[in-house]
Design an enzyme around this catalytic site. Sequence first.
Site, PDB file in Angstrom:
ATOM      1  N   HIS A  70       0.837  -1.207   0.000  1.00  0.00           N
ATOM      2  CA  HIS A  70       0.000   0.000   0.000  1.00  0.00           C
ATOM      3  C   HIS A  70       0.876   1.263   0.000  1.00  0.00           C
ATOM      4  O   HIS A  70       0.577   2.227  -0.691  1.00  0.00           O
ATOM      5  CB  HIS A  70      -0.887   0.048   1.255  1.00  0.00           C
ATOM      6  CG  HIS A  70      -1.918  -1.028   1.343  1.00  0.00           C
ATOM      7  ND1 HIS A  70      -2.048  -1.852   2.431  1.00  0.00           N
ATOM      8  CD2 HIS A  70      -2.892  -1.424   0.472  1.00  0.00           C
ATOM      9  CE1 HIS A  70      -3.061  -2.690   2.249  1.00  0.00           C
ATOM     10  NE2 HIS A  70      -3.587  -2.467   1.062  1.00  0.00           N
ATOM     11  N   SER A 128      -3.379  -7.911   3.113  1.00  0.00           N
ATOM     12  CA  SER A 128      -3.506  -7.794   4.568  1.00  0.00           C
ATOM     13  C   SER A 128      -3.783  -9.175   5.178  1.00  0.00           C
ATOM     14  O   SER A 128      -3.288  -9.488   6.260  1.00  0.00           O
ATOM     15  CB  SER A 128      -4.608  -6.799   4.919  1.00  0.00           C
ATOM     16  OG  SER A 128      -4.274  -5.535   4.385  1.00  0.00           O
ATOM     17  N   ARG A 179      -2.395  -5.539  -8.256  1.00  0.00           N
ATOM     18  CA  ARG A 179      -1.248  -6.433  -8.029  1.00  0.00           C
ATOM     19  C   ARG A 179      -1.136  -7.497  -9.099  1.00  0.00           C
ATOM     20  O   ARG A 179      -0.067  -7.861  -9.526  1.00  0.00           O
ATOM     21  CB  ARG A 179      -1.369  -7.108  -6.661  1.00  0.00           C
ATOM     22  CG  ARG A 179      -1.178  -6.155  -5.506  1.00  0.00           C
ATOM     23  CD  ARG A 179      -1.706  -6.735  -4.246  1.00  0.00           C
ATOM     24  NE  ARG A 179      -3.123  -7.014  -4.386  1.00  0.00           N
ATOM     25  CZ  ARG A 179      -3.836  -7.729  -3.548  1.00  0.00           C
ATOM     26  NH1 ARG A 179      -3.281  -8.270  -2.516  1.00  0.00           N
ATOM     27  NH2 ARG A 179      -5.125  -7.903  -3.754  1.00  0.00           N
TER      28      ARG A 179
HETATM   29  N1  COA Z   1      -0.359  -3.965  -1.713  1.00  0.00           N
HETATM   30  C1  COA Z   1      -0.681  -4.905  -0.847  1.00  0.00           C
HETATM   31  N2  COA Z   1      -1.936  -5.333  -0.646  1.00  0.00           N
HETATM   32  C2  COA Z   1      -2.900  -4.743  -1.349  1.00  0.00           C
HETATM   33  C3  COA Z   1      -2.638  -3.743  -2.281  1.00  0.00           C
HETATM   34  C4  COA Z   1      -1.295  -3.351  -2.458  1.00  0.00           C
HETATM   35  N3  COA Z   1      -0.929  -2.399  -3.299  1.00  0.00           N
HETATM   36  N4  COA Z   1      -3.789  -3.369  -2.843  1.00  0.00           N
HETATM   37  C5  COA Z   1      -4.744  -4.116  -2.280  1.00  0.00           C
HETATM   38  N5  COA Z   1      -4.207  -4.945  -1.377  1.00  0.00           N
HETATM   39  C6  COA Z   1      -4.882  -5.958  -0.574  1.00  0.00           C
HETATM   40  C7  COA Z   1      -5.575  -5.408   0.619  1.00  0.00           C
HETATM   41  O1  COA Z   1      -4.727  -5.420   1.753  1.00  0.00           O
HETATM   42  C8  COA Z   1      -6.717  -6.367   0.786  1.00  0.00           C
HETATM   43  O2  COA Z   1      -6.283  -7.514   1.455  1.00  0.00           O
HETATM   44  P1  COA Z   1      -7.314  -8.440   2.240  1.00  0.00           P
HETATM   45  O3  COA Z   1      -8.393  -8.838   1.268  1.00  0.00           O
HETATM   46  O4  COA Z   1      -6.472  -9.536   2.647  1.00  0.00           O
HETATM   47  O5  COA Z   1      -7.830  -7.581   3.349  1.00  0.00           O
HETATM   48  C9  COA Z   1      -7.050  -6.802  -0.632  1.00  0.00           C
HETATM   49  O6  COA Z   1      -5.893  -6.536  -1.378  1.00  0.00           O
HETATM   50  C10 COA Z   1      -8.184  -6.087  -1.205  1.00  0.00           C
HETATM   51  O7  COA Z   1      -7.929  -4.731  -1.023  1.00  0.00           O
HETATM   52  P2  COA Z   1      -8.836  -3.634  -1.595  1.00  0.00           P
HETATM   53  O8  COA Z   1      -9.190  -3.973  -2.981  1.00  0.00           O
HETATM   54  O9  COA Z   1      -8.206  -2.311  -1.320  1.00  0.00           O
HETATM   55  O10 COA Z   1     -10.142  -3.830  -0.803  1.00  0.00           O
HETATM   56  P3  COA Z   1     -10.452  -3.258   0.500  1.00  0.00           P
HETATM   57  O11 COA Z   1     -11.400  -4.162   1.148  1.00  0.00           O
HETATM   58  O12 COA Z   1      -9.238  -2.914   1.276  1.00  0.00           O
HETATM   59  O13 COA Z   1     -11.184  -1.879   0.066  1.00  0.00           O
HETATM   60  C11 COA Z   1     -13.043  -0.541  -0.637  1.00  0.00           C
HETATM   61  C12 COA Z   1     -12.325  -1.879  -0.755  1.00  0.00           C
HETATM   62  C13 COA Z   1     -13.150  -0.113   0.813  1.00  0.00           C
HETATM   63  C14 COA Z   1     -12.269   0.517  -1.383  1.00  0.00           C
HETATM   64  C15 COA Z   1     -14.431  -0.714  -1.285  1.00  0.00           C
HETATM   65  O14 COA Z   1     -15.056  -1.829  -0.704  1.00  0.00           O
HETATM   66  C16 COA Z   1     -15.284   0.495  -1.081  1.00  0.00           C
HETATM   67  O15 COA Z   1     -15.155   1.461  -1.801  1.00  0.00           O
HETATM   68  N6  COA Z   1     -16.194   0.436  -0.069  1.00  0.00           N
HETATM   69  C17 COA Z   1     -17.087   1.553   0.270  1.00  0.00           C
HETATM   70  C18 COA Z   1     -18.495   1.295  -0.298  1.00  0.00           C
HETATM   71  C19 COA Z   1     -18.493   1.595  -1.762  1.00  0.00           C
HETATM   72  O16 COA Z   1     -18.355   2.730  -2.175  1.00  0.00           O
HETATM   73  N7  COA Z   1     -18.621   0.529  -2.580  1.00  0.00           N
HETATM   74  C20 COA Z   1     -18.498   0.672  -4.022  1.00  0.00           C
HETATM   75  C21 COA Z   1     -19.751   1.093  -4.676  1.00  0.00           C
HETATM   76  S1  COA Z   1     -20.753  -0.285  -5.015  1.00  0.00           S
END
Ligand code: COA
Length: 157
Positions: free
Chosen positions: A17, A128, A90
């Site tokens: 991140h 994560s 990724r």
């Molecule tokens: N390096 C390392 N890990 C990474 C990464 C990176 N560059 N990018 C993503 N990841 C990992 C995260 O740690 C996470 O790991 P986990 O699944 O083991 O926890 C996984 O990849 C998924 O990450 P991400 O895609 O960022 O999902 P998230 O759950 O962290 O975030 C939101 C998603 C919060 C952005 C999204 O659900 C959201 O926008 N929610 C609000 C409601 C909304 O607006 N929804 C969309 C409209 S329908």
Amino acid sequence: MKIAVYPGSFDPITKGHIDILKNGAEIFDKVIIAVARNSEKNAFLTVEERVELIKKSVKDIENVEVDSFDGLTIEYAKKRNANVILRGLRAVSDFEYEMQLSQANSALSSDIKTIFMITKPKYNFISSSTIKEIYLNNGDISKFVPEPVYELLQNRK
Ligand code: COA
């Protein structure tokens, strides 16, 4: 002023991140890294702990702000006058989900664009959940997380 919101659950923040965040901070005037409060995932750290860890981990990057939000990312981005939602990719496996998210956001508000950045190959496999699994099984996570995350988790043992 170009403002990007970098949303996620960051439970916990990883070096992957931070890599995306640093790249974003070079391109945009300001990057707001924002912890989503209503993520469906089972939380490991509280939102407050995550925000605190991110603050400590990014204190040397001047144009980064740390925050948390409830509700839709796109609404939060609008409220913060952001032009861009920043997301990291990724692997190909991230693509489909990210495409859906980006299209949903753009259907809700076409003014705010999603920009994807590719993670460095050495962080490709990090998530994560991987970090939590290594940690809970007493493995060494020091290579994968910023120092403040490592310290907090070591002190918790
Ligand atoms: N390096 C390392 N890990 C990474 C990464 C990176 N560059 N990018 C993503 N990841 C990992 C995260 O740690 C996470 O790991 P986990 O699944 O083991 O926890 C996984 O990849 C998924 O990450 P991400 O895609 O960022 O999902 P998230 O759950 O962290 O975030 C939101 C998603 C919060 C952005 C999204 O659900 C959201 O926008 N929610 C609000 C409601 C909304 O607006 N929804 C969309 C409209 S329908």
